[in-house]
Every structure is written in structure tokens, then in C-alpha cells.
Design an enzyme around this catalytic site. Structure first.
Site, PDB file in Angstrom:
ATOM      1  CG  ASP A  15      -1.641   1.236   1.489  1.00 40.56           C
ATOM      2  OD1 ASP A  15      -2.343   1.668   0.565  1.00 40.56           O
ATOM      3  OD2 ASP A  15      -1.518   1.804   2.588  1.00 40.56           O
ATOM      4  CG  MET A  16       2.110   5.415  -2.037  1.00 39.84           C
ATOM      5  SD  MET A  16       1.904   6.235  -3.652  1.00 39.84           S
ATOM      6  CE  MET A  16       0.434   7.238  -3.328  1.00 39.84           C
ATOM      7  CG  ASP A  17      -1.481   7.702   0.287  1.00 42.49           C
ATOM      8  OD1 ASP A  17      -0.339   8.090  -0.021  1.00 42.49           O
ATOM      9  OD2 ASP A  17      -2.492   8.002  -0.363  1.00 42.49           O
ATOM     10  CG  ASP A 174      -1.967   2.586   6.635  1.00 43.93           C
ATOM     11  OD1 ASP A 174      -2.365   3.667   7.098  1.00 43.93           O
ATOM     12  OD2 ASP A 174      -2.230   2.205   5.478  1.00 43.93           O
TER      13      ASP A 174
END
Length: 236
Positions: A15-17, A174
């Protein structure tokens, strides 16, 4: 071109953010400011738990009305994301240990992908702003799939583009909706507590490790693990 799936391949899907960068507080601030402009007061914690991982147009329709057209949500998304980039730009940096971790993964012949609900402009802002795109075999975003998390679409497409079966992929997340998307994709997950504490993920049987950042991770141990674990520092 779609890669051929190799039986022995392994992949990390990030995942990025909130995972590659610790930016979710800035996303929340930008959402609150966006809704405040429209006379709506939103609880930040509740909003994050309900929406992190969903695509912008899905969030807009939930909070502003199902009547919104694709064109309407595109304009609203652009406004909100411009707010976010203005807020976060001075703070743009990777989560501790990330670059060392992906370098070690490449040495171990692990394929790397990004699978995010972010729109193209935010992917450019983050991956190109930090010169990270060159490290990844695949980058999949909101523009590439019809449905956001908790649907598994973005992770399954990332695995396909890496040429690695889902069961040989480990997702880094997250947010609960992201971990649920990994579960639906048949993938194990590592949780970073950049945004929520470990107990927020207690219900997920696909979580193999909970850690504060990438300095606590060992590649061989992750692929060998089939059980939920908590890093020593996170357990303290």
C-alpha cells in the site's frame, strides 16, 4: 503486458499512503478541511477507519450523495487531493527502513509492487517525488481498477503484473480495509502501526506480523511465517 505467473516467484505488495509514507494524518486533515468547506463536521478517527483504502469517488458518494456523477466526483477528488498535497509536501519522506528493506528484497529476488487507492496525481507526487518508481515491477492505482479496498482487485492486479501467485505475495498495509482486501485476495499481510494500534487488526487471520516500521522486518522470516506475530518493540 501481463507477466506470466511463475510458480516459484515471490512478491511484496505495498500500500502507499500510510505504508510507504506516513501521511494519513495529512489525508485526514485535508478531508476535514474539504468537508468543512461544505458545512459538514467529520470525526477524523471514525472517518479513517471507515474509508482508508477506498477510492475517492466511493467516499464522495457515501458522504455527499449517490446522485453525484463521475464528472462531479472527479472535480471533487481533484479539489481534495490538491489540499492534501499542499499540506503534506513539506513532510514527504519514506517510513523508516523502507528503502533499505526494498533493496534487500531485490537482492533476494523478490518482486515489488505498489497497490494503492490513490489517484494518478498522488502516485506521481509520492513515488516520483521520492524517486521510488524505478524500484517497482508494477504500480497499480485507483485508475487501474473499478473497485477500491476492501475489494481485492488492486492486489490481485498487482500480483498478476508481477507474475506471482497470490499465495506467494505478502501485502504491507496500515488500514483494516486494506488488510481485508489482502485477505480476500488470498494474501498474507504485514501491518505497520503508523496510523492505528495493533489491536485494530486483531480480527484478521491473514496478518503475520505487526511492526512499527520496516527496520523491524526480516525477509526470510516473513515468507516462512504463517502465523500472526507481533514484533518485540510493538509488544512492549
Amino acid at each position: 503486458m501481463t507477466a506470466t505467473i511463475k510458480a516459484g516467484g515471490r512478491a511484496f505488495i505495498f500500500d502507499m499512503d500510510g505504508t510507504i509514507v506516513d501521511n494519513m494524518a495529512f489525508h485526514t486533515k485535508s478531508w476535514l478541511a474539504f468537508f468543512e468547506r461544505r458545512g459538514q463536521a467529520i470525526d477524523g478517527d471514525e472517518f479513517f477507519r471507515a474509508t482508508a483504502g477506498r477510492q475517492g469517488h466511493e467516499i464522495m458518494r457515501t458522504y455527499l450523495g449517490e446522485h453525484l456523477t463521475k464528472e462531479d466526483t472527479a472535480l471533487l477528488d481533484a479539489e481534495k487531493e490538491e489540499l492534501y498535497r499542499e499540506l503534506y509536501a513539506p513532510h514527504l519522506e519514506t517510513v523508516a527502513g523502507f528503502e533499505q528493506f526494498i533493496a534487500a528484497a531485490q537482492e533476494a529476488d523478490v518482486r515489488l509492487a505498489v497497490a494503492t487507492a490513490a489517484p494518478p496525481a498522488n502516485i506521481v507526487f509520492t513515488l516520483d517525488g521520492l524517486d521510488l518508481r524505478r524500484h517497482f515491477d508494477a504500480v497499480v492505482g485507483a485508475a487501474d481498477v473499478a473497485r477500491g479496498k476492501p475489494n481485492p482487485d488492486v492486489f490481485l492486479l498487482a500480483a498478476e503484473r508481477c507474475g506471482v501467485p497470490p499465495e506467494h505475495c505478502i501485502v504491507f498495509e496500515d488500514a483494516p480495509l486494506g488488510v481485508e482486501a489482502a485477505r480476500r485476495a488470498g494474501m498474507r499481510a504485514v501491518v505497520l502501526t503508523t496510523t492505528l494500534p495493533a489491536e485494530a487488526f486483531a480480527e484478521f487471520d491473514n496478518v503475520i506480523l505487526v511492526a512499527r516500521d520496516f527496520t523491524e522486518l526480516n525477509i526470510d522470516a516473513l515468507f516462512a511465517s504463517g502465523a500472526v506475530a507481533t514484533s518485540p518493540t510493538e509488544a512492549e
